[in-house]
Design a protein around this motif. Structure first.
Motif, PDB file in Angstrom:
ATOM      1  N   GLN A  94       0.828  -1.208   0.000  1.00 54.12           N
ATOM      2  CA  GLN A  94       0.000   0.000   0.000  1.00 54.12           C
ATOM      3  C   GLN A  94       0.863   1.258   0.000  1.00 54.12           C
ATOM      4  O   GLN A  94       0.557   2.221  -0.700  1.00 54.12           O
ATOM      5  N   CYS A  95       1.932   1.250   0.759  1.00 50.97           N
ATOM      6  CA  CYS A  95       2.837   2.405   0.778  1.00 50.97           C
ATOM      7  C   CYS A  95       3.454   2.632  -0.597  1.00 50.97           C
ATOM      8  O   CYS A  95       3.524   3.771  -1.074  1.00 50.97           O
ATOM      9  N   LEU A  96       3.905   1.551  -1.233  1.00 49.14           N
ATOM     10  CA  LEU A  96       4.495   1.665  -2.567  1.00 49.14           C
ATOM     11  C   LEU A  96       3.464   2.151  -3.577  1.00 49.14           C
ATOM     12  O   LEU A  96       3.757   2.996  -4.431  1.00 49.14           O
ATOM     13  N   LYS A  97       2.265   1.617  -3.480  1.00 47.34           N
ATOM     14  CA  LYS A  97       1.184   2.003  -4.396  1.00 47.34           C
ATOM     15  C   LYS A  97       0.886   3.500  -4.262  1.00 47.34           C
ATOM     16  O   LYS A  97       0.789   4.217  -5.262  1.00 47.34           O
ATOM     17  N   THR A  98       0.761   3.972  -3.032  1.00 49.09           N
ATOM     18  CA  THR A  98       0.467   5.379  -2.793  1.00 49.09           C
ATOM     19  C   THR A  98       1.625   6.266  -3.238  1.00 49.09           C
ATOM     20  O   THR A  98       1.415   7.283  -3.902  1.00 49.09           O
ATOM     21  N   ALA A  99       2.840   5.874  -2.882  1.00 47.11           N
ATOM     22  CA  ALA A  99       4.009   6.668  -3.271  1.00 47.11           C
ATOM     23  C   ALA A  99       4.155   6.710  -4.788  1.00 47.11           C
ATOM     24  O   ALA A  99       4.430   7.767  -5.360  1.00 47.11           O
ATOM     25  N   ALA A 100       3.941   5.574  -5.447  1.00 43.98           N
ATOM     26  CA  ALA A 100       4.054   5.531  -6.916  1.00 43.98           C
ATOM     27  C   ALA A 100       3.049   6.482  -7.559  1.00 43.98           C
ATOM     28  O   ALA A 100       3.365   7.161  -8.538  1.00 43.98           O
ATOM     29  N   GLY A 101       1.855   6.543  -6.999  1.00 46.81           N
ATOM     30  CA  GLY A 101       0.835   7.435  -7.531  1.00 46.81           C
ATOM     31  C   GLY A 101       1.185   8.904  -7.371  1.00 46.81           C
ATOM     32  O   GLY A 101       0.670   9.752  -8.090  1.00 46.81           O
ATOM     33  N   GLY A 102       2.068   9.224  -6.431  1.00 40.49           N
ATOM     34  CA  GLY A 102       2.447  10.607  -6.179  1.00 40.49           C
ATOM     35  C   GLY A 102       3.722  11.052  -6.863  1.00 40.49           C
ATOM     36  O   GLY A 102       4.135  12.197  -6.708  1.00 40.49           O
ATOM     37  N   ILE A 103       4.352  10.182  -7.635  1.00 41.85           N
ATOM     38  CA  ILE A 103       5.610  10.542  -8.300  1.00 41.85           C
ATOM     39  C   ILE A 103       5.313  10.962  -9.725  1.00 41.85           C
ATOM     40  O   ILE A 103       4.942  10.140 -10.568  1.00 41.85           O
ATOM     41  N   SER A 104       5.473  12.233  -9.995  1.00 39.26           N
ATOM     42  CA  SER A 104       5.270  12.747 -11.347  1.00 39.26           C
ATOM     43  C   SER A 104       6.357  12.198 -12.266  1.00 39.26           C
ATOM     44  O   SER A 104       7.537  12.231 -11.928  1.00 39.26           O
ATOM     45  N   GLY A 105       5.946  11.641 -13.382  1.00 38.67           N
ATOM     46  CA  GLY A 105       6.913  11.129 -14.346  1.00 38.67           C
ATOM     47  C   GLY A 105       7.334   9.694 -14.108  1.00 38.67           C
ATOM     48  O   GLY A 105       8.177   9.172 -14.838  1.00 38.67           O
ATOM     49  N   LEU A 106       6.760   9.036 -13.104  1.00 40.12           N
ATOM     50  CA  LEU A 106       7.101   7.637 -12.839  1.00 40.12           C
ATOM     51  C   LEU A 106       6.657   6.778 -14.018  1.00 40.12           C
ATOM     52  O   LEU A 106       5.558   6.925 -14.532  1.00 40.12           O
ATOM     53  N   LYS A 107       7.513   5.891 -14.427  1.00 37.55           N
ATOM     54  CA  LYS A 107       7.196   4.944 -15.508  1.00 37.55           C
ATOM     55  C   LYS A 107       6.803   3.624 -14.859  1.00 37.55           C
ATOM     56  O   LYS A 107       7.599   2.993 -14.180  1.00 37.55           O
ATOM     57  N   GLU A 108       5.540   3.240 -15.046  1.00 34.13           N
ATOM     58  CA  GLU A 108       5.009   2.008 -14.425  1.00 34.13           C
ATOM     59  C   GLU A 108       5.862   0.791 -14.780  1.00 34.13           C
ATOM     60  O   GLU A 108       6.064  -0.077 -13.942  1.00 34.13           O
ATOM     61  N   ASN A 109       6.353   0.731 -16.016  1.00 30.34           N
ATOM     62  CA  ASN A 109       7.144  -0.444 -16.416  1.00 30.34           C
ATOM     63  C   ASN A 109       8.465  -0.520 -15.645  1.00 30.34           C
ATOM     64  O   ASN A 109       8.922  -1.600 -15.302  1.00 30.34           O
ATOM     65  N   TYR A 110       9.064   0.615 -15.330  1.00 38.16           N
ATOM     66  CA  TYR A 110      10.289   0.598 -14.533  1.00 38.16           C
ATOM     67  C   TYR A 110       9.990   0.185 -13.092  1.00 38.16           C
ATOM     68  O   TYR A 110      10.749  -0.557 -12.475  1.00 38.16           O
ATOM     69  N   ALA A 111       8.868   0.680 -12.558  1.00 38.39           N
ATOM     70  CA  ALA A 111       8.484   0.307 -11.193  1.00 38.39           C
ATOM     71  C   ALA A 111       8.230  -1.195 -11.100  1.00 38.39           C
ATOM     72  O   ALA A 111       8.706  -1.855 -10.177  1.00 38.39           O
ATOM     73  N   ALA A 112       7.506  -1.738 -12.064  1.00 43.85           N
ATOM     74  CA  ALA A 112       7.199  -3.170 -12.058  1.00 43.85           C
ATOM     75  C   ALA A 112       8.460  -4.016 -12.220  1.00 43.85           C
ATOM     76  O   ALA A 112       8.557  -5.114 -11.668  1.00 43.85           O
TER      77      ALA A 112
END
Length: 119
Positions: A77-95
């Motif tokens: 949940q923390c990662l999900k929330t933080a990921a949603g708040g990062i402008s420019g985050l690339k979902e494929n890099y996170a995954a």
């Protein structure tokens, strides 16, 4: 550039604190720990490229800290929330981050992950 990074880290910590107040009291892992472990990953999560060693150390530390089901749900949940708040985050890099660091975690780092399904 340092000012932008400081604002981003501050935003992530605020998100972590908000999520921490909404999560189960059974978890011993805090959102501050989760975000702190992955702060060295921010450049990779936005731009790709080689994953910094400090980032992989943080991923390993997080994986080792989230042993119980409540801790895994909390970390997710923390990662999900933080990921949603990062402008420019690339979902494929996170995954791809855990595999890039040769670490296995039981969920995908994504804003779409169902963290309540963590066992």
């Amino acid at each position: 550039m340092a000012g932008v990074a400081n604002k981003l880290v501050t935003m992530l910590l605020v998100c972590a604190l908000v999520v921490a107040t909404m999560t189960s009291v059974d978890a011993t892992l805090s959102c501050g720990q989760v975000v702190g472990n992955l702060t060295p990953c921010l450049n990779y999560l936005k731009n790709g490229g080689p994953v910094p060693a400090l980032c992989c150390n943080g991923v390993r530390s997080l994986a080792g800290s989230a042993k119980s089901a409540p801790d895994r749900r909390q970390a997710c949940q923390c990662l999900k929330t933080a990921a949603g708040g990062i402008s420019g985050l690339k979902e494929n890099y996170a995954a791809a981050l855990p595999a890039a660091c040769r670490v296995t975690i039981p969920y995908k780092i994504s804003t779409k992950t169902n963290c309540n399904a963590m066992l």
